[in-house]
Design a protein around this motif. Sequence first.
Motif: not given
Length: 196
Positions: A70-96
């Motif tokens: 709770x002492x760290x930025x939740x906004x940064x945490x959420x955005x990082x997860x979202x960024x990783x999920x979008x990147x992973x989605x693109x990578x998997x779609x591209x690979x397939x």
Amino acid sequence: MQFGKEINSEYDLLDRLRKGDHEAFTKLYEKYSVLLIPTILRLLKSQELTEELLQKLFIKIWDSREQIDPTKSFKAYVYRIAQNMVYYSFREDSRQKRLLDFVINQKSESYSHIEEDLINKEMEDLVKAAIEKLPPKRKEVYLLFRYEEKSYKEISDLLHISTSTINDHLQKANKFLREELNKKEFVWLLFLLLSQ
């Protein structure tokens, strides 16, 4: 903390979330989903995919709530997860897409040799055999999406299933096909070497 007292600070919401408080989770979801939707939508260019990714993101947050600081930025945490999920989605779609394009479109090359035709046929047969092993509904969803290029909405209307069910079928199909093709990769490489 008194019962019924309205808690507005993010620190308190995060602390409550860590303890499994559904109300705190809902408030954080409402706050951050509004901030994330435009960014994710701009990248994925699909409202349905954006909503599905957002649901998965918050499921991840709920599942890992005890590790949230709770002492760290939740906004940064959420955005990082979202960024990783979008990147992973693109990578998997591209690979397939690259793998399937390689297998299916190789036959259309104008200067294809007999050996190349045999290799392409073998690879195409491996992909088709792997697709045939999918459960019937998953296979139907996969073929409509990958080969007939239907959208989630079109498949949903056609098969009377939700877009989240479609997404689940596609993710599981892609995972299964990757595993099947990885098993066959050695056989394919051996075939390639022997045919030269």
